[in-house]
Design a protein around this motif. Structure first.
Motif, PDB file in Angstrom:
ATOM      1  N   TYR A  44       0.831  -1.215   0.000  1.00 29.53           N
ATOM      2  CA  TYR A  44       0.000   0.000   0.000  1.00 29.53           C
ATOM      3  C   TYR A  44       0.864   1.263   0.000  1.00 29.53           C
ATOM      4  O   TYR A  44       0.558   2.242  -0.700  1.00 29.53           O
ATOM      5  CB  TYR A  44      -0.952   0.017   1.194  1.00 29.53           C
ATOM      6  CG  TYR A  44      -2.117  -0.913   1.050  1.00 29.53           C
ATOM      7  CD1 TYR A  44      -2.997  -0.815  -0.018  1.00 29.53           C
ATOM      8  CD2 TYR A  44      -2.361  -1.898   1.999  1.00 29.53           C
ATOM      9  CE1 TYR A  44      -4.081  -1.667  -0.153  1.00 29.53           C
ATOM     10  CE2 TYR A  44      -3.441  -2.763   1.876  1.00 29.53           C
ATOM     11  CZ  TYR A  44      -4.293  -2.634   0.803  1.00 29.53           C
ATOM     12  OH  TYR A  44      -5.364  -3.483   0.676  1.00 29.53           O
ATOM     13  N   LEU A  45       1.942   1.269   0.758  1.00 31.58           N
ATOM     14  CA  LEU A  45       2.830   2.436   0.782  1.00 31.58           C
ATOM     15  C   LEU A  45       3.478   2.658  -0.577  1.00 31.58           C
ATOM     16  O   LEU A  45       3.598   3.797  -1.043  1.00 31.58           O
ATOM     17  CB  LEU A  45       3.900   2.276   1.857  1.00 31.58           C
ATOM     18  CG  LEU A  45       3.415   2.444   3.289  1.00 31.58           C
ATOM     19  CD1 LEU A  45       4.520   2.057   4.277  1.00 31.58           C
ATOM     20  CD2 LEU A  45       2.966   3.868   3.536  1.00 31.58           C
ATOM     21  N   HIS A  48       0.834   4.052  -2.866  1.00 31.20           N
ATOM     22  CA  HIS A  48       0.587   5.453  -2.493  1.00 31.20           C
ATOM     23  C   HIS A  48       1.685   6.357  -3.024  1.00 31.20           C
ATOM     24  O   HIS A  48       1.415   7.398  -3.631  1.00 31.20           O
ATOM     25  CB  HIS A  48       0.487   5.574  -0.971  1.00 31.20           C
ATOM     26  CG  HIS A  48       0.397   6.987  -0.513  1.00 31.20           C
ATOM     27  ND1 HIS A  48       1.515   7.743  -0.210  1.00 31.20           N
ATOM     28  CD2 HIS A  48      -0.662   7.805  -0.333  1.00 31.20           C
ATOM     29  CE1 HIS A  48       1.129   8.950   0.143  1.00 31.20           C
ATOM     30  NE2 HIS A  48      -0.179   9.015   0.082  1.00 31.20           N
ATOM     31  N   ASP A  49       2.933   5.984  -2.798  1.00 29.61           N
ATOM     32  CA  ASP A  49       4.052   6.819  -3.244  1.00 29.61           C
ATOM     33  C   ASP A  49       4.089   6.952  -4.761  1.00 29.61           C
ATOM     34  O   ASP A  49       4.334   8.041  -5.295  1.00 29.61           O
ATOM     35  CB  ASP A  49       5.377   6.250  -2.738  1.00 29.61           C
ATOM     36  CG  ASP A  49       5.559   6.424  -1.244  1.00 29.61           C
ATOM     37  OD1 ASP A  49       4.818   7.227  -0.624  1.00 29.61           O
ATOM     38  OD2 ASP A  49       6.443   5.741  -0.681  1.00 29.61           O
ATOM     39  N   LEU A  51       1.490   6.649  -6.847  1.00 30.44           N
ATOM     40  CA  LEU A  51       0.360   7.482  -7.271  1.00 30.44           C
ATOM     41  C   LEU A  51       0.638   8.949  -6.976  1.00 30.44           C
ATOM     42  O   LEU A  51       0.362   9.817  -7.809  1.00 30.44           O
ATOM     43  CB  LEU A  51      -0.929   7.046  -6.572  1.00 30.44           C
ATOM     44  CG  LEU A  51      -1.567   5.765  -7.074  1.00 30.44           C
ATOM     45  CD1 LEU A  51      -2.705   5.348  -6.158  1.00 30.44           C
ATOM     46  CD2 LEU A  51      -2.048   5.924  -8.507  1.00 30.44           C
ATOM     47  N   ALA A  52       1.181   9.229  -5.795  1.00 29.16           N
ATOM     48  CA  ALA A  52       1.489  10.615  -5.447  1.00 29.16           C
ATOM     49  C   ALA A  52       2.492  11.198  -6.434  1.00 29.16           C
ATOM     50  O   ALA A  52       2.355  12.347  -6.874  1.00 29.16           O
ATOM     51  CB  ALA A  52       2.027  10.693  -4.019  1.00 29.16           C
TER      52      ALA A  52
END
Length: 70
Positions: A44-45, A48-49, A51-52
Motif C-alpha cells: 500500500y505504501l 501510495h508513493d 500514485l502521489a
C-alpha cells in the motif's frame, strides 16, 4: 447491499480509471490477497508513493529540496 458496496469490485481491485499510468500503478494491488498480511502495508505504501508521484510530479522536487531555497 447498498449502492456504495455495489461500486466496489468483488475482489477489491479498483475499476479502471481510464488513465493507463494510474491503472498500471493500481495493478500492483493484484495478488495482494496472496501475500502475507504483514506485507500488505509495504504494498500500500508503494502504491501510495507511486500514485502521489504520478499525480503530483512536483512532489519529488519538493521532497528533494528543489523549492527555490539557496
Amino acid at each position: 447491499m447498498d449502492e456504495a458496496q455495489d461500486a466496489v469490485p468483488a475482489r477489491g481491485i479498483p475499476s479502471p480509471t481510464d488513465d493507463p499510468r494510474v491503472d498500471r500503478i493500481l495493478g500492483l494491488l493484484d495478488g495482494l490477497e496472496d501475500l502475507p498480511v504483514a506485507e500488505h502495508a509495504d504494498v500500500y505504501l508503494d502504491v501510495h508513493d507511486r500514485l502521489a508521484g504520478e499525480l503530483d510530479p512536483d512532489r519529488a522536487l519538493r521532497q528533494a529540496g528543489a523549492h527555490g531555497a539557496p
